[in-house]
Enzyme design. Sequence first.
Site, PDB file in Angstrom:
ATOM      1  N   GLU A  86       5.857   1.808   2.237  1.00 19.43           N
ATOM      2  CA  GLU A  86       6.942   0.859   1.979  1.00 19.43           C
ATOM      3  C   GLU A  86       8.326   1.521   1.876  1.00 19.43           C
ATOM      4  OE1 GLU A  86       6.317  -3.041   0.260  1.00 19.43           O
ATOM      5  OE2 GLU A  86       7.156  -2.182  -1.576  1.00 19.43           O
ATOM      6  N   LYS A 102      11.442   1.153   0.349  1.00 18.36           N
ATOM      7  CA  LYS A 102      11.819   0.370  -0.835  1.00 18.36           C
ATOM      8  C   LYS A 102      12.846   1.147  -1.643  1.00 18.36           C
ATOM      9  CE  LYS A 102       9.043  -1.567  -4.687  1.00 18.36           C
ATOM     10  NZ  LYS A 102       7.688  -1.486  -5.307  1.00 18.36           N
ATOM     11  N   LYS A 119       8.937  -7.522   4.336  1.00 18.47           N
ATOM     12  CA  LYS A 119       8.558  -7.783   2.949  1.00 18.47           C
ATOM     13  C   LYS A 119       9.607  -8.700   2.343  1.00 18.47           C
ATOM     14  CE  LYS A 119       5.333  -6.514   0.043  1.00 18.47           C
ATOM     15  NZ  LYS A 119       5.578  -5.390  -0.809  1.00 18.47           N
ATOM     16  N   GLU A 167      -1.053 -12.512   0.063  1.00 19.19           N
ATOM     17  CA  GLU A 167      -1.181 -11.740  -1.180  1.00 19.19           C
ATOM     18  C   GLU A 167      -1.743 -12.581  -2.324  1.00 19.19           C
ATOM     19  OE1 GLU A 167       2.012  -8.963  -2.275  1.00 19.19           O
ATOM     20  OE2 GLU A 167       2.142 -10.100  -4.142  1.00 19.19           O
ATOM     21  N   ASN A 197      -2.649  -7.682  -5.026  1.00 20.91           N
ATOM     22  CA  ASN A 197      -1.564  -7.015  -5.740  1.00 20.91           C
ATOM     23  C   ASN A 197      -2.038  -6.620  -7.133  1.00 20.91           C
ATOM     24  OD1 ASN A 197       0.849  -5.917  -6.458  1.00 20.91           O
ATOM     25  ND2 ASN A 197       2.097  -7.712  -5.931  1.00 20.91           N
ATOM     26  N   GLU A 246      -2.745  -3.146  -3.147  1.00 22.55           N
ATOM     27  CA  GLU A 246      -1.280  -3.068  -3.250  1.00 22.55           C
ATOM     28  C   GLU A 246      -0.798  -2.670  -4.643  1.00 22.55           C
ATOM     29  OE1 GLU A 246      -0.370  -7.028  -0.450  1.00 22.55           O
ATOM     30  OE2 GLU A 246       0.464  -6.846  -2.451  1.00 22.55           O
ATOM     31  N   SER A 247       0.186  -1.812  -4.686  1.00 24.01           N
ATOM     32  CA  SER A 247       0.951  -1.476  -5.902  1.00 24.01           C
ATOM     33  C   SER A 247       0.230  -0.534  -6.875  1.00 24.01           C
ATOM     34  CB  SER A 247       1.355  -2.714  -6.713  1.00 24.01           C
ATOM     35  OG  SER A 247       1.981  -3.661  -5.899  1.00 24.01           O
TER      36      SER A 247
HETATM   37  O1  LIG Z   1       5.889   0.531  -5.334  1.00 26.32           O
HETATM   38  P1  LIG Z   1       4.434   0.250  -5.466  1.00 26.32           P
HETATM   39  O2  LIG Z   1       3.979   0.099  -6.885  1.00 26.32           O
HETATM   40  O3  LIG Z   1       3.607   1.235  -4.712  1.00 26.32           O
HETATM   41  O4  LIG Z   1       4.183  -1.192  -4.786  1.00 26.32           O
HETATM   42  C1  LIG Z   1       4.371  -1.424  -3.403  1.00 26.32           C
HETATM   43  C2  LIG Z   1       4.148  -2.907  -3.069  1.00 26.32           C
HETATM   44  O5  LIG Z   1       2.813  -3.212  -3.322  1.00 26.32           O
HETATM   45  C3  LIG Z   1       5.068  -3.805  -3.911  1.00 26.32           C
HETATM   46  O6  LIG Z   1       6.370  -3.473  -3.596  1.00 26.32           O
HETATM   47  C4  LIG Z   1       4.853  -5.295  -3.674  1.00 26.32           C
HETATM   48  C5  LIG Z   1       3.653  -5.921  -3.518  1.00 26.32           C
HETATM   49  N1  LIG Z   1       3.841  -7.238  -3.328  1.00 26.32           N
HETATM   50  C6  LIG Z   1       5.143  -7.518  -3.376  1.00 26.32           C
HETATM   51  C7  LIG Z   1       5.836  -8.739  -3.205  1.00 26.32           C
HETATM   52  C8  LIG Z   1       7.194  -8.704  -3.240  1.00 26.32           C
HETATM   53  C9  LIG Z   1       7.888  -7.526  -3.478  1.00 26.32           C
HETATM   54  C10 LIG Z   1       7.234  -6.308  -3.641  1.00 26.32           C
HETATM   55  C11 LIG Z   1       5.845  -6.308  -3.589  1.00 26.32           C
END
Ligand SMILES: O=P(O)(O)OC[C@@H](O)[C@@H](O)c1c[nH]c2ccccc12
Length: 385
Positions: free
Chosen positions: A169, A171, A232, A281, A303, A339-340
């Site tokens: 990502e 970001k 995104k 998601e 997520n 995710e995340s």
């Molecule tokens: O930075 P991380 O914790 O690795 O997460 C990335 C991504 O999963 C996260 O930015 C995200 C997952 N779903 C979203 C929906 C909107 C905005 C952002 C997200």
Amino acid sequence: MEGLMSLRATPRVSFQAIPSLNQISNFSVRRSIPRTQVDVHRNCIRAQQSETMSDSEENALKIKEWEVARFQDEIAATQGIKIRRRPSTGPPLHYVGPFEFRLQNEGNTPRNILEEIIWHKDIEVSKLKERRTLFTLKKALDNAPPTRDFIGALRAANLRTGLPGLIAEVKKASPSRGVLREDFDPVEIARAYEKGGAACLSVLTDEKYFQGSFDNLEAIRSSGVKCPLLCKEFIIDAWQIYYARTKGADAILLIAAVLPDLDIRYMTKICKMLGLAALVEVHNEREMDRVLGIEGIELIGINNRDLGTFEVDISNTKKLLEGERGQMIRQKDIIVVGESGLFTPDDISFVQEAGVKAVLVGESIVKQSDPGKGITGLFGKDISS
Ligand SMILES: O=P(O)(O)OC[C@@H](O)[C@@H](O)c1c[nH]c2ccccc12
């Protein structure tokens, strides 16, 4: 004080005018109108009427719009969706003597950050739509770069490395973590990710909360980077899908905590028409079950972060893939993306054992001075060849 109390109660008066779901006999007919289609219709009426309307007519229309939005929220609530959609005009204004003001109440104050983002997006998208109609966007599609196979790239990476395919990502910041990287050059980061072995890239386009942009998406797409790109964005309107495609997206995100089933159905169909992949998601069992009930879903993201509270727990991925849900996913050959909150090789093994074939990672790799090397650190080995 007494006066205030009665004013606070005012919006409820208009709420009472809205039929509850069981009072509506032709509910199933009404339910077949996705929220986005109702919005399009509402905006058309407003555009046609606003030139000729008197103040009181305009106010009556605003109240109607507010009621329609409440009705849409009621439908969403039956699917467990807590995020409410606000009409772009906001709640009706209340008149007090010569003054006109809007009282803060539970109806017009966002309950959490996700709701705030969605309400802001509603206003942002209405303004963008005024400048570029769907008609002009559809024409611009002819000049858009061809789509790349997002899901194919994830499958190929998984087969090649034996590890989950990586969606890396791009970001800069997030509401929960603040600025992640000061010297942020999106194209340079994208190149480093590709070199480091990413299968696909995710590019944040939300400006206000994530400091992203569609310019970043466009710039990466025209930089020579070959990885397929996920736009995104917080999608609440089909118009945004067309817009993302004209800016070079190969995939888009649909958030089940925001969109009712019919919107997801309608939007995934649009994606198929445009050759885009849809990453749907989910965050909890109820959202997963809803999405598994929708035909044609090929890519589901779990997520680990609750977008309302920001809490991160990677065992969420495991929880949602256990038992029958996992079986159904394997039967349908759906690719699941963890995710995340993924930082270490152990985290990657944990979600892989839970059943994911892909991961979406931002923070842990974007923060590294060389984000490509960050990928090697994340997987515990070089996955670039
Ligand atoms: O930075 P991380 O914790 O690795 O997460 C990335 C991504 O999963 C996260 O930015 C995200 C997952 N779903 C979203 C929906 C909107 C905005 C952002 C997200």
